[in-house]
Scaffold this active site. Structure first.
Site, PDB file in Angstrom:
ATOM      1  N   SER A   1      -3.838  -9.300   8.643  1.00  0.00           N
ATOM      2  CA  SER A   1      -2.885  -8.189   8.685  1.00  0.00           C
ATOM      3  C   SER A   1      -2.228  -8.161  10.063  1.00  0.00           C
ATOM      4  CB  SER A   1      -3.581  -6.859   8.395  1.00  0.00           C
ATOM      5  OG  SER A   1      -4.475  -6.524   9.430  1.00  0.00           O
TER       6      SER A   1
ATOM      7  N   ASP B   1       0.814  -1.215   0.000  1.00  0.00           N
ATOM      8  CA  ASP B   1       0.000   0.000   0.000  1.00  0.00           C
ATOM      9  C   ASP B   1       0.852   1.271   0.000  1.00  0.00           C
ATOM     10  OD1 ASP B   1      -1.968  -1.933   0.341  1.00  0.00           O
ATOM     11  OD2 ASP B   1      -3.158  -0.676   1.673  1.00  0.00           O
TER      12      ASP B   1
ATOM     13  N   ARG C   1       1.159   5.211  17.841  1.00  0.00           N
ATOM     14  CA  ARG C   1       0.865   6.207  16.814  1.00  0.00           C
ATOM     15  C   ARG C   1       1.295   7.625  17.180  1.00  0.00           C
ATOM     16  NH1 ARG C   1       1.498   2.208  14.250  1.00  0.00           N
ATOM     17  NH2 ARG C   1      -0.172   1.139  13.107  1.00  0.00           N
TER      18      ARG C   1
ATOM     19  N   ASP D   1      -6.379   4.266  12.783  1.00  0.00           N
ATOM     20  CA  ASP D   1      -5.086   4.924  12.632  1.00  0.00           C
ATOM     21  C   ASP D   1      -5.173   6.245  11.884  1.00  0.00           C
ATOM     22  OD1 ASP D   1      -3.624   3.169  14.126  1.00  0.00           O
ATOM     23  OD2 ASP D   1      -2.930   1.967  12.435  1.00  0.00           O
TER      24      ASP D   1
END
Length: 420
Positions: free
Chosen positions: A183, A18, A98, A127
Site C-alpha cells: 500500500s 475501500d 492528517r 490514521d
C-alpha cells in the site's frame, strides 16, 4: 425519506476501492454523502476523475480542496521547525498530513451542515486515531463513522474479494490495473510503502518501487551545492549554487527541495516502528526535501541557539513527534509545545551551505546575524589571539566561569538586538 431530510456525512474519499465501497454503503444506510478529496501533493492524481467516480457512486457532491500551500506552511514547516522525528527515524510524513486534512473536512462539514464525518482507515492503523482525535478537538459535536470498526461492515467485507463483488453488484468502476504488492500513501512531504510483501520484515523490495528518489547508484557523479536561508526557524529561500535556481515561495521552495534532494538519492529509510494501537509496523519511506531542510535547520541551530535552550527543545521535539504521531495535533499540550518552539526559534535566522552527493547531505558552512559562536573563544591558539578560558568545573567558581561565558555571549546578542 426525502433527500433533504437525510443526515449528511463528509467522507474522506480517495477514489480507491475501500472508500468507493464505503461511499455506496453509507448511501444505503440513509446518508447524503459529501465526498471530500484533499490535494496534499499526491503524484499524478486525476481529481476530475475522482470527482466523477464519487458522484457515480452516489455522492451528492465531491469537494476537492488544494491544501498544498497550507500543508507546507502550517504543518510541514511546523514539524521541521522543531526537528520532529519519531523514534529517531521517521519524519512523520503521513502523521503531519492528517490534521491538515481533518481540519478541512470539519470546515466542509460546517459549511454543508453535516453532523458526521467518515473515513476509510483500518482498525489496526494509526490514521483512525488521527482523524478522530483531530475532529473531536475541532468540534466535539461532530460524530465519526469508522466502517472498518463497524461489526456489520466487517461481517459483510472480510476481504478484497467481498469488496470487488460489491462493486460488481452496484456498478462501481474498479481500477483495471493489478493490485500493488504494497500500500502507498503519497503527499508532498513523503511517500510511504507498507503492507503486502513488506509485512515480512526481512523481505526486500524492487528499486522501481520508489517515486521521489533515485538510488545512490543512479545519482549524479557530480555534487549539487545549495544555500538554504531561514528566518526564525522557517526556510524562506533555497538557492542552487550549481545552476542558479532560486525559490522563495513556500510551496515552490519545498517542491524544489524534494526535486534536488530526490535527484541526489536523499531521504530513504526502511524501518519497523511502534504504532499507537500497540502493533509494530514496517514502513519504507521517502522524504527527500524534508530530510534536506531538517539537516540544514539543525545545523543552523548549532550556531544560533543557546546550549540550555537546545537541551530543552530536544525534549520538546521528541514530545512533538509523539503527539503528532498519535493524533494530538490540536490538543492543548501541542499548543504549549508549538508556542515554546516558536520562542526558541526567534534567533534561528541565517544561511546554511550544503553539498548533496549520492544520499549524503554535507554541510559546507553556515552564517547568521545572531550567531553565538566566538572564533576567539573557540581558538586553541592563545598566542595567535585566542581568548584564554579557565575551565575548572570542580568548584563553584569554575561552574560560574563556565556558564558566565555562555550567558555573557547571549546577553551581548540581546543588547545588539536592542532586546536587553
Amino acid at each position: 425519506m426525502s433527500s433533504s431530510s437525510k443526515p449528511k456525512v463528509v467522507l474522506a474519499y480517495s477514489g480507491g476501492l475501500d472508500t468507493s465501497v464505503i461511499l455506496k454503503w453509507l448511501c444505503e444506510k440513509g446518508f447524503d454523502v459529501i465526498a471530500f478529496c484533499a490535494d496534499v501533493g499526491q503524484h499524478h492524481e486525476d481529481f476530475e476523475a475522482v470527482k466523477a467516480k464519487a458522484v457515480s457512486c452516489g455522492a451528492i457532491k465531491c469537494v476537492v480542496t488544494d491544501l498544498r500551500s497550507d500543508f507546507v506552511s502550517n504543518y510541514i514547516f511546523e514539524a521541521l521547525k522543531c526537528n520532529a522525528i519519531y523514534e529517531g527515524r521517521y519524519l512523520l510524513g503521513t502523521s503531519v498530513a492528517r490534521p491538515c486534512i481533518a481540519k478541512e473536512m470539519v470546515r466542509i462539514a460546517h459549511e454543508e451542515g453535516a453532523m458526521y464525518v467518515a473515513h476509510g482507515a483500518t482498525g489496526k492503523g494509526n490514521d483512525q486515531v488521527r482523524f478522530e482525535m483531530c475532529a473531536q478537538a475541532l468540534d466535539a459535536k461532530i460524530r465519526t463513522i469508522a466502517p472498518w470498526r463497524d461489526a456489520e461492515f466487517i461481517e459483510s467485507f472480510k476481504g478484497r474479494s467481498d469488496l470487488l463483488a460489491y462493486c460488481t453488484k452496484h456498478g462501481i468502476p474498479v481500477d483495471a490495473k493489478p493490485k500493488s504488492n504494497y500500500s502507498i500513501d503519497e503527499n508532498l512531504f513523503h511517500t510511504s510503502y507498507e503492507s503486502g510483501v513488506l509485512e515480512d520484515a526481512g523481505a526486500t523490495y524492487d528499486e522501481d518501487m520508489f517515486k521521489m528518489t533515485v538510488s545512490p547508484k543512479a545519482a549524479p557523479d557530480a555534487s549539487t551545492f545549495v544555500d538554504i536561508e531561514f528566518v526564525k526557524g522557517v526556510p524562506v529561500k533555497i538557492t542552487n549554487k550549481t545552476d542558479g535556481t532560486v525559490k522563495t515561495d513556500p510551496l515552490e521552495l519545498f517542491m524544489y527541495a524534494n526535486e534536488i534532494a530526490g535527484a541526489n538519492a536523499i531521504g530513504r529509510i526502511d524501518i519497523v516502528e511502534n504504532r499507537f494501537v500497540g502493533i509494530k509496523s514496517r514502513g519504507v519511506y521517502e522524504t527527500p526535501g524534508g530530510t534536506l531542510l531538517r539537516d540544514a535547520h539543525m545545523d543552523l541551530e548549532g550556531i544560533c541557539m543557546d546550549r540550555e535552550v537546545k537541551r530543552i527543545t530536544e525534549g520538546m521535539s521528541t514530545e512533538f513527534a509523539r503527539l503528532c504521531y498519535n493524533g494530538f495535533w490540536f490538543a492543548p499540550e501541542m499548543d504549549l509545545i508549538r508556542n515554546s518552539v516558536d520562542f526558541s526559534q526567534k534567533d534561528v535566522t541565517g544561511v546554511v551551505s550544503l553539498e548533496l552527493y549520492k544520499g549524503n547531505v554535507i554541510c559546507r558552512g553556515r552564517t547568521s546575524p545572531f550567531s553565538l559562536y566566538s572564533p576567539d573563544l573557540a581558538s586553541m591558539d592563545i598566542e595567535g589571539g585566542g581568548e584564554a578560558f579557565d575551565y575548572n568545573p570542580s568548584d563553584a567558581a569554575g561552574f560560574i566561569r563556565i556558564n558566565a561565558v555562555r550567558l555573557k555571549t547571549y546577553a551581548a546578542l540581546r543588547a545588539k538586538q536592542g532586546d536587553n
